[in-house]
Design a protein around this motif. Structure first.
Motif, mmCIF file in Angstrom:
data_model
loop_
_atom_site.group_PDB
_atom_site.id
_atom_site.type_symbol
_atom_site.label_atom_id
_atom_site.label_comp_id
_atom_site.label_asym_id
_atom_site.label_seq_id
_atom_site.Cartn_x
_atom_site.Cartn_y
_atom_site.Cartn_z
ATOM 1 N N THR A 419 37.120 36.445 38.162
ATOM 2 C CA THR A 419 36.410 37.201 39.195
ATOM 3 C C THR A 419 35.210 37.921 38.599
ATOM 4 O O THR A 419 34.108 37.892 39.170
ATOM 5 N N ASN A 480 39.842 36.387 47.472
ATOM 6 C CA ASN A 480 40.846 36.139 46.429
ATOM 7 C C ASN A 480 42.269 36.273 46.960
ATOM 8 O O ASN A 480 43.160 35.509 46.589
ATOM 9 N N GLU A 492 43.745 38.143 38.926
ATOM 10 C CA GLU A 492 42.583 37.931 39.789
ATOM 11 C C GLU A 492 42.967 38.101 41.259
ATOM 12 O O GLU A 492 42.189 38.618 42.059
#
Length: 526
Positions: A419, A480, A492
């Motif tokens: 990320t 995400n 993440e």
């Protein structure tokens, strides 16, 4: 007891305080600059050898590619910079009884130094300041908020109890001093907010527990032997852990020859071996570079012995990888009258000289005098509207760029900080496109210079991009949480606060670079 009234009091005449004072003076603002030491520069400290060679016992390097504030300031002041010597073999010693290892590689990554040492930077900045604005040997001992102003009490002269005192009444105060030192030396009334105190306590002072050695010679014999001067010593008996070529210019025969090094011993060990340190340093240098290395003029400086650099907490809790730029240290306090500076408060370049300048820029903006804004011309209003329209449709494409970059990283088997890297790539891509838009728009920036190097058009022009990064990160986190691919990466999928703080720091650095580049474009149009 001496009493003074002033609009702005700046406490701490290191690089941050000097840079800020220079801007205040250029604006015609009423200020005084106070320093506890009897010299300017703070942790920038230079000495001269018997031959006249200047060398740094404090910070030495800056990196032009990564530190735009330093690069711009040095160019503006007309100072002479030269690249750190890195060519030749690098020595590594892991066992004092074994032969040293060698390799060929650059160590300092494009670092540069100043001819005459970093003290030249201090001298150049202080040259802009009239002597009546400077107060040396003034140690701050108390700050009291009395409502309309802050009252500062300074102990003057030799620093002993009973020394002369100066009382300063200032409408606004900047403490350009490492936060832990303020906690240790200054009494605040009323007491500071607990969150601020905790941030100050948790912010280590850069260089506080370091010691540095420099040895000057008549010639750079190690270069003739094919060595770069770089060496790393990693055994328990090491005196200097990292050694480098400290010659005073590209040509040692002109600037002077020297080797420098950072002590590997901790403060307690250095104190125990204090009398023998010169012999130990000479012995290690000769072990690495041969007998000639023992026969130079040695300069040693231990920063832990400086009460205006090293706090007791720094000695008790040394930090290998400190974090700087805590949000509590970038805010104003006491009703907007109290501000914190120094490199430790910077969001970019914290601990480095770049960080000191970054903090100074934040403070310059916070202390800017009120100024009636000029009405926008029809042309500039049209250009701002066009840019805002362009910016308004970029959010969707920025998220798409994040998703594309993320997919590329996953396809290449990348697994670490997906990320963080993907967000930054997407943000930089958008900022670069925005700069191209600004360059193409026909702004009329004549007469828009607010102060040297800054256009008053910059804030309204860039305003549509101000929350761009924050919004993008929110959208990324939402994506995400719903992504099947990311669900295999818990760090993440549901990032922890420390990871998010790292991402936000990267985003701030990218935003800052974007603002400076956008301002440069508008200044060029002026």
């Amino acid at each position: 007891m001496n009493e003074i009234d002033v609009d702005i009091a700046v406490v701490g005449a290191g690089l941050c305080g000097l840079a800020l004072a220079r801007t205040l003076h250029a604006r015609g603002q009423r200020f005084l600059l106070f320093e506890a030491r009897v010299r300017l520069g703070g942790r920038i400290l230079g000495e001269r050898s018997a031959s006249g060679m200047a060398h740094d016992l404090g910070p030495t390097w800056f990196w032009p590619e990564a530190e735009p504030h330093m690069a711009a300031l040095i160019a503006e002041l007309g100072l002479d910079a030269y690249p750190q010597h890195d060519s030749g073999t690098v020595l590594r010693m892991r066992d004092p009884n074994e032969k040293t290892e060698s390799s060929d590689q650059a160590v300092h990554g494009g670092a540069q130094r100043l001819s005459g040492g970093m003290s030249e930077l201090v001298q150049a900045l202080s040259g802009f300041l009239p002597a009546e604005h400077l107060r040396l040997a003034h140690e701050l001992v108390a700050v009291t908020d009395v409502g309309a102003y802050l009252e500062l009490r300074f102990r003057c002269g030799d620093g002993e109890i009973g020394a002369a005192e100066t009382v300063v009444r200032a409408r606004r105060v900047v403490l350009a001093v490492p936060p832990r030192l303020l906690l240790e030396h200054v009494r605040f009334t009323p007491a500071l907010d607990p969150a601020l105190v905790e941030a100050m306590r948790a912010t280590p002072t850069w260089m506080a527990t370091q010691a540095k050695a420099l040895m000057t010679y008549t010639q750079a014999f190690w270069r003739a032997d094919g060595h770069s001067g770089n060496a790393f010593v990693r055994h328990e008996q090491a005196v200097l852990g990292e050694i480098f070529d400290a010659c005073g210019g590209t040509d040692p025969s002109v600037g002077g020859a020297a080797l420098g090094g950072f002590c590997a011993m901790n403060p307690e060990q250095r104190k125990h071996f204090e009398s023998g340190m010169p012999m130990l340093v000479r012995s290690q240098l000769s072990q690495l570079f041969g007998e000639p290395a023992e026969l130079g003029e040695l300069h040693l400086h231990d920063w832990v012995d400086e009460p205006y650099t090293c706090a007791a907490l720094d000695q008790a809790d040394p930090a290998d990888a400190p974090e700087y730029g805590h949000s509590a240290l970038t805010r104003s306090w006491y009703g907007g009258r109290l501000h914190f500076g120094a490199s430790e408060t910077a969001l970019h370049g914290g601990g480095h000289m770049e960080g000191a300048l970054d903090a100074a820029m934040r403070l310059q903006q916070a202390l800017a005098p009120a100024r009636s804004s000029q009405p926008l011309s029809a042309l500039n209003a049209h250009c701002i509207k066009r840019f805002a329209t362009w910016a308004g449709v970029q959010r969707e494409s920025a998220l798409a760029a994040y998703q594309r970059t993320l997919h590329e990283r996953l396809s290449s088997q990348a697994r670490e900080q997906l990320t963080r890297h993907s967000v930054l790539d997407s943000l930089v891509e958008t900022y670069d496109a925005a700069l191209r838009q600004l360059a193409e728009l026909p702004f009329d920036a004549s007469g828009s210079v607010l102060e040297p190097g800054w256009s008053e058009l910059t804030p309204p022009v860039l305003q549509p991009m101000h929350s761009f990064g924050t919004t993008l990160l929110d959208e990324v986190l939402c994506f995400n949480r719903s992504s099947c691919a990311i669900s295999n990466f818990p760090d993440e999928h549901t990032p922890e606060s420390a990871y998010l703080e790292d991402i936000r720091r990267d985003m701030y650095a990218a935003w800052r670079s974007f603002v400076l580049a956008g301002n440069d474009i508008l200044m060029q149009k002026a």
